[in-house]
Design a protein around this motif. Structure first.
Motif, short mmCIF file in Angstrom:
data_model
loop_
_atom_site.label_atom_id
_atom_site.label_comp_id
_atom_site.label_asym_id
_atom_site.label_seq_id
_atom_site.Cartn_x
_atom_site.Cartn_y
_atom_site.Cartn_z
N ARG A 1 0.85 -1.18 0.00
CA ARG A 1 0.00 0.00 0.00
C ARG A 1 0.89 1.23 0.00
NH1 ARG A 1 -4.58 1.68 4.41
NH2 ARG A 1 -4.13 3.86 4.25
N PHE A 2 0.49 2.22 -0.80
CA PHE A 2 1.24 3.46 -0.91
C PHE A 2 0.31 4.63 -0.68
CE2 PHE A 2 3.69 0.42 -3.28
CZ PHE A 2 4.99 0.71 -2.92
N SER A 3 0.87 5.74 -0.19
CA SER A 3 0.12 6.98 0.01
C SER A 3 0.81 8.08 -0.78
CB SER A 3 0.09 7.36 1.49
OG SER A 3 -0.55 6.37 2.25
N LEU A 4 0.02 9.01 -1.27
CA LEU A 4 0.53 10.12 -2.06
C LEU A 4 0.18 11.44 -1.37
CD1 LEU A 4 1.63 11.30 -4.79
CD2 LEU A 4 -0.75 11.24 -5.57
N LEU A 5 1.17 12.31 -1.23
CA LEU A 5 0.93 13.67 -0.74
C LEU A 5 1.26 14.63 -1.88
CD1 LEU A 5 2.42 13.79 2.88
CD2 LEU A 5 0.03 13.85 2.20
N PRO A 6 0.25 15.24 -2.48
CA PRO A 6 0.51 16.22 -3.54
C PRO A 6 0.45 17.64 -3.02
CG PRO A 6 -1.77 15.57 -3.60
CD PRO A 6 -1.14 14.84 -2.44
N VAL A 7 1.10 18.54 -3.73
CA VAL A 7 0.97 19.97 -3.48
C VAL A 7 0.37 20.57 -4.74
CG1 VAL A 7 2.17 22.15 -3.05
CG2 VAL A 7 2.93 20.06 -1.91
N LEU A 8 -0.84 21.07 -4.62
CA LEU A 8 -1.55 21.67 -5.75
C LEU A 8 -1.62 23.18 -5.54
CD1 LEU A 8 -4.49 19.14 -5.88
CD2 LEU A 8 -2.48 19.16 -7.34
N THR A 9 -1.33 23.92 -6.60
CA THR A 9 -1.46 25.37 -6.56
C THR A 9 -2.40 25.79 -7.68
OG1 THR A 9 0.36 25.81 -8.09
CG2 THR A 9 0.94 25.56 -5.76
N LEU A 10 -2.68 27.06 -7.76
CA LEU A 10 -3.51 27.56 -8.86
C LEU A 10 -2.84 27.33 -10.21
CD1 LEU A 10 -4.83 30.90 -7.35
CD2 LEU A 10 -6.04 28.73 -7.59
N ASP A 11 -1.52 27.17 -10.20
CA ASP A 11 -0.77 26.92 -11.43
C ASP A 11 -0.69 25.43 -11.78
OD1 ASP A 11 -0.20 29.66 -11.76
OD2 ASP A 11 1.44 29.48 -10.33
N GLY A 12 -1.23 24.57 -10.92
CA GLY A 12 -1.20 23.14 -11.18
C GLY A 12 -0.45 22.38 -10.10
N LEU A 13 -0.02 21.18 -10.44
CA LEU A 13 0.70 20.33 -9.50
C LEU A 13 2.10 20.87 -9.31
CD1 LEU A 13 0.54 17.68 -7.86
CD2 LEU A 13 1.45 16.51 -9.87
N ASN A 14 2.47 21.14 -8.08
CA ASN A 14 3.77 21.71 -7.76
C ASN A 14 4.78 20.61 -7.45
OD1 ASN A 14 5.93 23.14 -6.77
ND2 ASN A 14 4.72 24.49 -5.51
N THR A 15 4.43 19.72 -6.55
CA THR A 15 5.31 18.60 -6.18
C THR A 15 4.47 17.53 -5.53
OG1 THR A 15 7.42 18.03 -5.13
CG2 THR A 15 5.94 19.44 -3.87
N TRP A 16 5.08 16.40 -5.26
CA TRP A 16 4.40 15.30 -4.58
C TRP A 16 5.45 14.39 -3.95
CZ3 TRP A 16 5.40 15.47 -9.72
CH2 TRP A 16 6.12 14.42 -10.25
N LYS A 17 4.99 13.54 -3.08
CA LYS A 17 5.85 12.53 -2.46
C LYS A 17 5.00 11.30 -2.25
CE LYS A 17 9.33 11.71 0.96
NZ LYS A 17 10.41 11.19 0.17
N VAL A 18 5.57 10.14 -2.56
CA VAL A 18 4.90 8.86 -2.37
C VAL A 18 5.53 8.18 -1.16
CG1 VAL A 18 4.43 6.59 -3.38
CG2 VAL A 18 4.40 8.62 -4.83
N PHE A 19 4.68 7.71 -0.26
CA PHE A 19 5.12 7.01 0.94
C PHE A 19 4.62 5.58 0.88
CE2 PHE A 19 4.69 11.43 2.21
CZ PHE A 19 5.87 11.65 2.92
#
Length: 86
Positions: A1-19
């Motif tokens: 099982r994996f979890s995703l933490l995304p960072v979304l801004t008005l400009d779109g996807l900024n970054t993410w990390k998979v745990f």
């Protein structure tokens, strides 16, 4: 099982990390420190509002302290570059 933490801004996807496994408050705090807070700016500037849902990991005292106490004072490398440009 994996979890995703995304960072979304008005400009779109900024970054993410998979745990692997579930995200704990400690992992979330580390993610905020490394991938979110350094790129925020004081309100009402760009990237100055952080929206979190009601997930339990968002309610950790350390998360509240980071966001309320340190985020407003954290030097933003992007803001410094923007201010340095004539």
């Amino acid at each position: 099982r994996f979890s995703l933490l995304p960072v979304l801004t008005l400009d779109g996807l900024n970054t993410w990390k998979v745990f692997e496994g579930s995200v704990t408050s400690e992992l979330f705090l580390e993610f905020l420190c490394k991938f979110v807070i350094p790129f925020t700016t004081p309100y009402p500037g760009p990237r100055s509002v952080l929206v979190l849902d009601n997930c339990n990991i968002h309610h950790a005292e350390a998360v509240r302290e980071l966001v309320e106490d340190q985020a407003c004072e954290f030097p933003s490398p992007l803001l410094e570059m923007m201010q340095a440009d004539p």
